[in-house]
Design an enzyme around this catalytic site. Structure first.
Site, PDB file in Angstrom:
ATOM      1  N   HIS A 102       0.841  -1.194   0.000  1.00 17.95           N
ATOM      2  CA  HIS A 102       0.000   0.000   0.000  1.00 17.95           C
ATOM      3  C   HIS A 102       0.876   1.244   0.000  1.00 17.95           C
ATOM      4  CE1 HIS A 102       0.704  -1.074   4.236  1.00 17.95           C
ATOM      5  NE2 HIS A 102       0.505   0.198   4.555  1.00 17.95           N
TER       6      HIS A 102
ATOM      7  N   HIS B 194       0.963   5.239   1.196  1.00 11.56           N
ATOM      8  CA  HIS B 194       0.377   6.254   2.070  1.00 11.56           C
ATOM      9  C   HIS B 194       0.390   7.609   1.372  1.00 11.56           C
ATOM     10  CE1 HIS B 194       0.651   3.919   5.911  1.00 11.56           C
ATOM     11  NE2 HIS B 194       1.586   3.295   5.220  1.00 11.56           N
TER      12      HIS B 194
END
Length: 134
Positions: A98, A100
């Protein structure tokens, strides 16, 4: 241990989704560094970015400007930081790739370690606002 992001993708766990396409979702971080902290997540599970092929990495990162612009527009942030951690030693908490997107505000300074738990109502309202302009 089950993957929290895979549970969000399967509907077993709630997530405040601000963007979705056939290969990705973007959600608000449950433990944000600052208001609007979001995560861009591939739907296909990979623990580290090095486990992905370069086209998949490029597809994921190509979403960052679109989502960051929406988050900045809604939150009024002055800037944003990007983060992408790989492995426990790099402080990757959830072992699913992922990115941020962390809004930054001139009047607050840049803090990386301070996090607060947002309540669901606050996250739902913010998610709707961001989702509506993406």
């Amino acid at each position: 241990m089950a993957c929290i992001f895979c549970e969000i993708l399967s509907g077993k766990r709630n997530g405040h989704i601000i963007y979705e396409d056939e290969k990705h979702i973007a959600i608000l971080d449950k433990y944000p560094i600052d208001i609007g902290h979001s995560l861009v997540i591939p739907k296909e599970h990979h623990e580290r970015i090095t486990d992905m092929d370069s086209d998949s990495v490029g597809d994921m990162f190509s979403l960052v400007p679109k989502i960051a612009n929406a988050v900045i527009s809604v939150t009024g942030a002055d800037a944003f930081s990007l983060g992408q951690n790989n492995g426990r030693a790099a402080k990757q908490i959830i072992p699913h790739v992922h990115v941020h997107i962390i809004p930054r505000y001139n009047h607050k300074g840049t803090i990386w370690t301070k996090r607060a738990i947002s309540d669901d109502a606050e996250l739902s309202e913010l998610a709707k606002k961001i989702k509506d302009i993406i």
